[in-house]
Enzyme design. Structure first.
Site, PDB file in Angstrom:
ATOM      1  N   LYS A 113      64.884  31.346  68.948  1.00  0.00           N
ATOM      2  CA  LYS A 113      64.366  32.345  68.000  1.00  0.00           C
ATOM      3  C   LYS A 113      63.882  31.657  66.714  1.00  0.00           C
ATOM      4  O   LYS A 113      62.800  31.937  66.219  1.00  0.00           O
ATOM      5  CB  LYS A 113      65.454  33.379  67.643  1.00  0.00           C
ATOM      6  CG  LYS A 113      66.018  34.126  68.839  1.00  0.00           C
ATOM      7  CD  LYS A 113      67.055  35.156  68.437  1.00  0.00           C
ATOM      8  CE  LYS A 113      68.318  34.585  67.789  1.00  0.00           C
ATOM      9  NZ  LYS A 113      69.112  33.703  68.674  1.00  0.00           N
ATOM     10  N   ARG A 157      71.449  43.237  65.008  1.00  0.00           N
ATOM     11  CA  ARG A 157      72.277  42.581  66.012  1.00  0.00           C
ATOM     12  C   ARG A 157      73.230  43.533  66.718  1.00  0.00           C
ATOM     13  O   ARG A 157      74.004  43.114  67.569  1.00  0.00           O
ATOM     14  CB  ARG A 157      73.102  41.502  65.329  1.00  0.00           C
ATOM     15  CG  ARG A 157      73.093  40.219  66.084  1.00  0.00           C
ATOM     16  CD  ARG A 157      73.143  39.118  65.067  1.00  0.00           C
ATOM     17  NE  ARG A 157      73.548  37.907  65.682  1.00  0.00           N
ATOM     18  CZ  ARG A 157      72.942  36.747  65.419  1.00  0.00           C
ATOM     19  NH1 ARG A 157      71.924  36.686  64.605  1.00  0.00           N
ATOM     20  NH2 ARG A 157      73.369  35.663  65.977  1.00  0.00           N
ATOM     21  N   ARG A 203      71.615  20.460  69.182  1.00  0.00           N
ATOM     22  CA  ARG A 203      70.862  20.881  67.986  1.00  0.00           C
ATOM     23  C   ARG A 203      71.302  20.128  66.734  1.00  0.00           C
ATOM     24  O   ARG A 203      72.480  19.960  66.466  1.00  0.00           O
ATOM     25  CB  ARG A 203      71.060  22.374  67.742  1.00  0.00           C
ATOM     26  CG  ARG A 203      70.455  22.793  66.396  1.00  0.00           C
ATOM     27  CD  ARG A 203      70.311  24.262  66.206  1.00  0.00           C
ATOM     28  NE  ARG A 203      71.513  24.993  66.508  1.00  0.00           N
ATOM     29  CZ  ARG A 203      71.542  26.297  66.740  1.00  0.00           C
ATOM     30  NH1 ARG A 203      70.419  26.984  66.731  1.00  0.00           N
ATOM     31  NH2 ARG A 203      72.671  26.902  67.012  1.00  0.00           N
ATOM     32  N   ARG A 216      75.574  22.181  63.137  1.00  0.00           N
ATOM     33  CA  ARG A 216      76.199  23.406  62.640  1.00  0.00           C
ATOM     34  C   ARG A 216      77.641  23.507  63.124  1.00  0.00           C
ATOM     35  O   ARG A 216      77.933  23.239  64.285  1.00  0.00           O
ATOM     36  CB  ARG A 216      75.411  24.629  63.140  1.00  0.00           C
ATOM     37  CG  ARG A 216      74.291  25.018  62.222  1.00  0.00           C
ATOM     38  CD  ARG A 216      73.375  26.039  62.796  1.00  0.00           C
ATOM     39  NE  ARG A 216      74.009  27.218  63.381  1.00  0.00           N
ATOM     40  CZ  ARG A 216      73.344  28.277  63.817  1.00  0.00           C
ATOM     41  NH1 ARG A 216      72.017  28.295  63.716  1.00  0.00           N
ATOM     42  NH2 ARG A 216      73.955  29.304  64.355  1.00  0.00           N
ATOM     43  N   ARG A 264      80.112  33.216  70.788  1.00  0.00           N
ATOM     44  CA  ARG A 264      78.811  33.736  70.325  1.00  0.00           C
ATOM     45  C   ARG A 264      78.036  34.322  71.499  1.00  0.00           C
ATOM     46  O   ARG A 264      77.378  35.360  71.365  1.00  0.00           O
ATOM     47  CB  ARG A 264      78.002  32.623  69.654  1.00  0.00           C
ATOM     48  CG  ARG A 264      78.515  32.319  68.245  1.00  0.00           C
ATOM     49  CD  ARG A 264      77.983  30.994  67.715  1.00  0.00           C
ATOM     50  NE  ARG A 264      76.549  30.931  67.624  1.00  0.00           N
ATOM     51  CZ  ARG A 264      75.859  29.792  67.564  1.00  0.00           C
ATOM     52  NH1 ARG A 264      76.489  28.626  67.593  1.00  0.00           N
ATOM     53  NH2 ARG A 264      74.552  29.812  67.472  1.00  0.00           N
TER      54      ARG A 264
HETATM   55  P1  AP5 Z   1      66.931  27.516  67.876  1.00  0.00           P
HETATM   56  O1  AP5 Z   1      65.495  27.787  67.609  1.00  0.00           O
HETATM   57  O2  AP5 Z   1      67.800  27.090  66.754  1.00  0.00           O
HETATM   58  O3  AP5 Z   1      67.601  28.764  68.632  1.00  0.00           O
HETATM   59  P2  AP5 Z   1      68.093  30.155  68.068  1.00  0.00           P
HETATM   60  O4  AP5 Z   1      67.816  31.172  69.099  1.00  0.00           O
HETATM   61  O5  AP5 Z   1      67.538  30.393  66.683  1.00  0.00           O
HETATM   62  O6  AP5 Z   1      69.656  29.879  68.026  1.00  0.00           O
HETATM   63  P3  AP5 Z   1      70.780  30.219  66.964  1.00  0.00           P
HETATM   64  O7  AP5 Z   1      71.988  29.489  67.474  1.00  0.00           O
HETATM   65  O8  AP5 Z   1      70.350  29.910  65.549  1.00  0.00           O
HETATM   66  O9  AP5 Z   1      70.932  31.736  67.102  1.00  0.00           O
HETATM   67  P4  AP5 Z   1      72.136  32.615  66.740  1.00  0.00           P
HETATM   68  O10 AP5 Z   1      71.529  33.946  66.871  1.00  0.00           O
HETATM   69  O11 AP5 Z   1      73.378  32.367  67.493  1.00  0.00           O
HETATM   70  O12 AP5 Z   1      72.535  32.121  65.251  1.00  0.00           O
HETATM   71  P5  AP5 Z   1      72.203  32.686  63.802  1.00  0.00           P
HETATM   72  O13 AP5 Z   1      71.974  31.528  62.938  1.00  0.00           O
HETATM   73  O14 AP5 Z   1      71.200  33.771  63.864  1.00  0.00           O
HETATM   74  O15 AP5 Z   1      66.974  26.404  69.042  1.00  0.00           O
HETATM   75  C1  AP5 Z   1      68.198  25.846  69.466  1.00  0.00           C
HETATM   76  C2  AP5 Z   1      67.980  24.353  69.813  1.00  0.00           C
HETATM   77  O16 AP5 Z   1      67.116  24.258  70.953  1.00  0.00           O
HETATM   78  C3  AP5 Z   1      67.297  23.542  68.703  1.00  0.00           C
HETATM   79  O17 AP5 Z   1      67.851  22.255  68.712  1.00  0.00           O
HETATM   80  C4  AP5 Z   1      65.821  23.487  69.110  1.00  0.00           C
HETATM   81  O18 AP5 Z   1      65.188  22.304  68.645  1.00  0.00           O
HETATM   82  C5  AP5 Z   1      65.920  23.530  70.642  1.00  0.00           C
HETATM   83  N1  AP5 Z   1      64.831  24.254  71.277  1.00  0.00           N
HETATM   84  C6  AP5 Z   1      64.366  25.488  70.938  1.00  0.00           C
HETATM   85  N2  AP5 Z   1      63.397  25.887  71.783  1.00  0.00           N
HETATM   86  C7  AP5 Z   1      63.263  24.884  72.687  1.00  0.00           C
HETATM   87  C8  AP5 Z   1      62.419  24.694  73.839  1.00  0.00           C
HETATM   88  N3  AP5 Z   1      61.540  25.638  74.222  1.00  0.00           N
HETATM   89  N4  AP5 Z   1      62.551  23.564  74.540  1.00  0.00           N
HETATM   90  C9  AP5 Z   1      63.449  22.605  74.162  1.00  0.00           C
HETATM   91  N5  AP5 Z   1      64.270  22.717  73.077  1.00  0.00           N
HETATM   92  C10 AP5 Z   1      64.168  23.845  72.363  1.00  0.00           C
HETATM   93  O19 AP5 Z   1      73.595  33.381  63.415  1.00  0.00           O
HETATM   94  C11 AP5 Z   1      74.738  32.604  63.140  1.00  0.00           C
HETATM   95  C12 AP5 Z   1      75.900  33.530  62.805  1.00  0.00           C
HETATM   96  O20 AP5 Z   1      75.604  34.302  61.642  1.00  0.00           O
HETATM   97  C13 AP5 Z   1      76.253  34.576  63.874  1.00  0.00           C
HETATM   98  O21 AP5 Z   1      77.102  34.033  64.870  1.00  0.00           O
HETATM   99  C14 AP5 Z   1      76.951  35.630  63.020  1.00  0.00           C
HETATM  100  O22 AP5 Z   1      78.272  35.228  62.712  1.00  0.00           O
HETATM  101  C15 AP5 Z   1      76.141  35.615  61.743  1.00  0.00           C
HETATM  102  N6  AP5 Z   1      75.032  36.576  61.757  1.00  0.00           N
HETATM  103  C16 AP5 Z   1      73.689  36.280  61.719  1.00  0.00           C
HETATM  104  N7  AP5 Z   1      72.967  37.406  61.730  1.00  0.00           N
HETATM  105  C17 AP5 Z   1      73.839  38.431  61.782  1.00  0.00           C
HETATM  106  C18 AP5 Z   1      73.681  39.841  61.836  1.00  0.00           C
HETATM  107  N8  AP5 Z   1      72.472  40.441  61.838  1.00  0.00           N
HETATM  108  N9  AP5 Z   1      74.813  40.589  61.907  1.00  0.00           N
HETATM  109  C19 AP5 Z   1      76.050  40.042  61.877  1.00  0.00           C
HETATM  110  N10 AP5 Z   1      76.246  38.706  61.837  1.00  0.00           N
HETATM  111  C20 AP5 Z   1      75.146  37.901  61.790  1.00  0.00           C
END
Ligand code: AP5
Length: 218
Positions: free
Chosen positions: A13, A88, A127, A160, A171
């Site tokens: 994402k 979410r 990552r 992270r 997660r």
């Molecule tokens: P990346 O692009 O970072 O993936 P992502 O889907 O953004 O993954 P996240 O782990 O950031 O998502 P998440 O939803 O768990 O975490 P968030 O920060 O939102 O890619 C991942 C890796 O793969 C990278 O190394 C990249 O280079 C590689 N990659 C990507 N695409 C690729 C491809 N096509 N081919 C090869 N490699 C590739 O949330 C964190 C925490 O915050 C949550 O757990 C929660 O506690 C809190 N939180 C956030 N939002 C909310 C909300 N709305 N409500 C409540 N709690 C929330």
């Protein structure tokens, strides 16, 4: 246009949202990044959020809604925005729709990125992020030119804390339980829902995303 990106941890994402926003001058509202910024700034809100993030649990809705409201208020209604990681759960989704409705806006497109768990786990375990510019790398899939160093600004990359295996498992469970049901919720709403395979290369996924939301100009 307001586009919501939904997908499990590690599906891409953030990677895809950055490419889309950079190419078309869109804003990104990324609740995970906003929470991490609060935590790193040492605010009360950041401290509270960290208690949930460290376990891979969702941060409570009131806090999330407050930070999204503040971000939205700083944008003009005409601004194109990609929402990554928000909403979410059902409660956030219905509050979000009401927030937009009161200013005459709506969610225009929903994009669901999908990949198998083994792909997600491999991506998350490799990552690495830049603390300065937020660039994302991957040890095995998209490595920087110099190991452990950001190509853009030379900062030391970090892993992270919530990317540890035990937290990642939680997660994923939280995603299946709380967030995945939003797909059916949006499928019964007016916004088109596009399902995109997140497993292929970054470029292939980006092209599919642009095609889905009608932004591919070539
Ligand atoms: P990346 O692009 O970072 O993936 P992502 O889907 O953004 O993954 P996240 O782990 O950031 O998502 P998440 O939803 O768990 O975490 P968030 O920060 O939102 O890619 C991942 C890796 O793969 C990278 O190394 C990249 O280079 C590689 N990659 C990507 N695409 C690729 C491809 N096509 N081919 C090869 N490699 C590739 O949330 C964190 C925490 O915050 C949550 O757990 C929660 O506690 C809190 N939180 C956030 N939002 C909310 C909300 N709305 N409500 C409540 N709690 C929330």
């Amino acid at each position: 246009m307001h586009v919501v990106l939904i997908g499990p941890p590690g599906v891409g994402k953030g990677t895809q949202g950055v490419l889309l926003a950079d190419a078309f001058g869109w804003e990104r509202i990324v609740t995970g990044d906003l929470l991490r910024a609060e935590r790193d700034a040492g605010t009360d809100l950041g401290w509270e959020a960290q208690q949930y993030m460290a376990k891979g649990e969702l941060v409570h809705d009131e806090l999330i809604i407050a930070i999204v409201k503040e971000k939205l208020a700083a944008l003009t209604p005409q601004t194109n925005v990609v929402f990554d990681g928000f909403p979410r759960n059902r409660s956030q989704a219905s509050t979000f729709s009401m927030m937009l409705q009161t200013v005459g806006l709506a969610i225009d497109q929903v994009v669901v990125l999908e990949a198998d768990d083994d792909v997600l786990i491999k991506r998350i375990s490799g990552r690495r992020s830049c603390p300065t510019c937020g660039a994302l790398y991957n040890e095995s899939l998209a490595s920087p030119t110099r190991e452990g160093v950001c190509d853009t600004d030379g900062a030391a990359l970090f892993r992270r804390a919530d990317d540890e295996p035990g937290t990642v498992r939680n997660r994923l469970e939280v995603y299946r339980r709380e967030t995945e049901p939003l797909i059916a919720y949006y499928e019964s709403s007016r916004a088109p829902v596009h399902h995109i395979a997140g497993g292929p290369s970054v470029e292939v996924v980006q092209t599919a995303l642009r095609n889905a939301v009608g932004l591919n100009l070539s």
